[in-house]
Design an enzyme around this catalytic site. Structure first.
Site, PDB file in Angstrom:
ATOM      1  N   ASP A  30       0.859  -1.180   0.000  1.00  0.00           N
ATOM      2  CA  ASP A  30       0.000   0.000   0.000  1.00  0.00           C
ATOM      3  C   ASP A  30       0.895   1.229   0.000  1.00  0.00           C
ATOM      4  O   ASP A  30       2.002   1.201   0.555  1.00  0.00           O
ATOM      5  CB  ASP A  30      -0.912   0.012   1.250  1.00  0.00           C
ATOM      6  N   THR A 121     -12.553  -3.778  -9.354  1.00  0.00           N
ATOM      7  CA  THR A 121     -13.715  -3.739 -10.250  1.00  0.00           C
ATOM      8  C   THR A 121     -13.463  -2.651 -11.279  1.00  0.00           C
ATOM      9  O   THR A 121     -13.369  -1.468 -10.920  1.00  0.00           O
ATOM     10  CB  THR A 121     -14.985  -3.422  -9.444  1.00  0.00           C
ATOM     11  N   LYS A 211     -18.294  -9.457 -14.062  1.00  0.00           N
ATOM     12  CA  LYS A 211     -18.330  -8.757 -12.767  1.00  0.00           C
ATOM     13  C   LYS A 211     -19.423  -7.690 -12.772  1.00  0.00           C
ATOM     14  O   LYS A 211     -20.296  -7.659 -11.906  1.00  0.00           O
ATOM     15  CB  LYS A 211     -16.966  -8.116 -12.504  1.00  0.00           C
ATOM     16  N   LEU A 257     -33.621 -10.503  -2.398  1.00  0.00           N
ATOM     17  CA  LEU A 257     -34.992 -10.021  -2.630  1.00  0.00           C
ATOM     18  C   LEU A 257     -35.535  -9.364  -1.365  1.00  0.00           C
ATOM     19  O   LEU A 257     -36.727  -9.325  -1.139  1.00  0.00           O
ATOM     20  CB  LEU A 257     -35.905 -11.199  -3.033  1.00  0.00           C
ATOM     21  N   ALA A 259     -36.592  -6.368   0.586  1.00  0.00           N
ATOM     22  CA  ALA A 259     -36.903  -4.933   0.424  1.00  0.00           C
ATOM     23  C   ALA A 259     -36.352  -4.176   1.627  1.00  0.00           C
ATOM     24  O   ALA A 259     -36.282  -4.711   2.730  1.00  0.00           O
ATOM     25  CB  ALA A 259     -38.415  -4.749   0.334  1.00  0.00           C
ATOM     26  N   CYS A 267     -19.604  -1.300  -3.987  1.00  0.00           N
ATOM     27  CA  CYS A 267     -19.692  -2.008  -5.271  1.00  0.00           C
ATOM     28  C   CYS A 267     -20.941  -1.734  -6.083  1.00  0.00           C
ATOM     29  O   CYS A 267     -20.858  -1.252  -7.206  1.00  0.00           O
ATOM     30  CB  CYS A 267     -19.588  -3.512  -5.025  1.00  0.00           C
TER      31      CYS A 267
END
Ligand code: UDX
Length: 440
Positions: A30, A121, A211, A257, A259, A267
């Site tokens: 890093d 990503t 992805k 699913l 709610a 992401c």
């Protein structure tokens, strides 16, 4: 195998620790020297269940090292993973500054064949950009004698959920590798062989799209459930029953699913934005995904409207908030729905008291004028209502009699349908969930 990981965030650090745990020797890099100092002392710099213990073990086994030098990691490793941040720009594009910078530094340090793997990503075609950047920045001896260029680039997207990242790494549904050479394919297959899992081999661009498409499809499921919750409220149906009834269909599946007040995190919002942008730039208007994003924004606004409607006057009221992180079992506040919701309530003049088991430190840097409390009862003290924004397990174990006594009035807004049964109503609370109809 000797592996380098550039970037020690949620993806890089978890991947580095887990790769060392399945037998490889890993150096994590890093550019934040403070962070490297902590890591070298064996301190995990992110909260992820089980990470600290596994990291300590791997350091002891001398399989895991930390450095602030890309040059050192490149020389020591045959395979180098790029796992740096790719934050969203204002227009939705992924900001690839860090990726390009790392690719250049790797190239400048190369003294033999290397496989460079994009783990971050990234939008499709980034692999080609990385390849070009490396070619431009190879050490002179490779360029001068026009020798065959000793490297490959590959894509190996991650599917780690925060809060269960180690389990997701160790027991993946599949590993996806995007490669352009047999050598790259063999190296990545060797790396993941100990996991004994399905390995999907494709080209780099397809791996990058897998992805984006996976995250965007999961976000679509969530927005579909959230849209259903609005309809259920209007027709008097119960979204929990509706999604339960749907989920038994194997073609639909019960997961993702639930709610609630919408998806957050580092992401989904970023991937949905990047996929919309990538599609636009490639010549396709991804209407469906724009609607997924719009539905997500509307879900937060609808929740605030519900609170305003039931509280009547928000100005001057004290609102107790349980949970701030974008989901339970993480300290991550990136794109957490709590940020928008608290900002809107404060703009209406509400006074906010809040508690989160892990995200308080980050939250104190984000929110202004919020009273941070040590537990749910502190949050409830003198509150005109309590609002659940993150479904932490410990909020299920609350002593509701004690909570009720602390509150000015017994009103609960449950943004994650944490309290699925009706015992709160029996205890005298006015209870408002998501898509549950009105129970009081
Ligand atoms: C996600 C993907 O699941 C993972 O594969 C990818 O690698 C990274 O992004 P993460 O963002 O860590 O993982 O968490 P996830 O559990 O997917 O939840 C994302 C958001 O969706 C959270 O805000 C969560 O509260 C919300 N969510 C999730 C719902 O609102 N309803 C659901 O049913 C599931």
């Amino acid at each position: 195998m000797n592996i380098g990981i550039i970037g020690t965030g949620y993806v890089g650090l978890v991947s580095g620790v887990c790769l060392s745990a399945i037998g490889h020797t890993v150096v994590c890099v890093d550019n934040d020297k403070e962070k490297v100092k902590k890591l070298r002392k064996g301190i995990a710099t992110i909260y992820e269940p089980g990470l600290q213990e596994l990291m300590t073990k791997q350091i002891k086994r001398k399989k895991l090292f930390f450095s602030d030098s890309i040059k050192e990691a490149t020389k020591r490793s045959q395979v180098i993973f790029i796992a740096v941040g790719t934050p969203s720009k204002k227009n939705g594009d992924a900001d690839l500054t860090y990726v390009e910078n790392v690719a250049r530094q790797i190239a400048e340090s190369m003294d033999s064949y290397k496989l460079i793997v994009e783990k971050s990503t990234v939008p499709a075609e980034t692999g080609k950009r990385i390849e070009h950047t490396i070619k431009l920045n190879l050490p002179k001896q490779f360029k001068a004698r026009n020798r065959s260029v000793p490297f490959d680039v590959a894509s190996n997207p991650e599917f780690l959920r925060e809060g269960s990242a180690i389990a997701d790494f160790m027991n993946p549904d599949r590993v996806v590798i995007g490669v352009e050479s047999k050598k790259a394919e063999e190296l990545l297959k060797e790396i993941y062989k100990p996991l004994k899992t399905k390995i999907i081999v494709t080209n780099i661009t397809s791996a990058e799209i897998i992805k984006h498409a996976s995250n965007s499809f999961l976000a679509t499921k969530i927005s579909f459930a959230n849209a259903l919750s609005q309809i259920c409220n209007l027709v008097g149906a119960d979204v929990l029953k509706v999604t339960e009834g749907m989920g038994y269909d194997k073609r639909i599946g019960a997961s993702f699913l639930n709610a609630g007040i919408g998806f957050g995190g580092s992401c989904f919002p970023k991937d949905v934005d990047a996929f919309i942008r990538l599609s636009e730039k490639s010549g396709y208007d991804f209407h469906l995904l724009r609607a997924v994003r719009q539905t997500n924004e509307e879900q937060k606004a609808a929740f605030v409207r519900l609170i305003e409607d039931k509280l009547w006057i928000v100005k001057g009221k004290t609102i107790g908030v349980l949970g701030l992180a974008f989901k339970p079992n993480t300290d991550d506040m990136r794109n957490a729905p709590s940020v928008d919701i608290i900002n809107r309530l404060q703009a209406e003049g509400a006074k906010i008291r809040a508690h989160d088991p892990q995200a308080m430190e980050h939250s104190k840097k984000i929110f202004k004028g919020v009273t941070f409390c040590n537990d749910a009862y502190g949050v409830a003290k003198g509150s005109d209502c309590v609002v659940v924004l993150t479904e932490w397990e410990e909020f299920r174990q609350i002593d509701f009699q004690r909570l009720r006594k602390a509150m000015r009035q017994p009103m609960i807004f449950d943004g994650r349908n944490l309290y699925k049964n009706d015992n709160l109503v029996e205890l005298g609370f006015e209870y408002y969930g998501i898509g549950r109809g009105e129970k009081s």
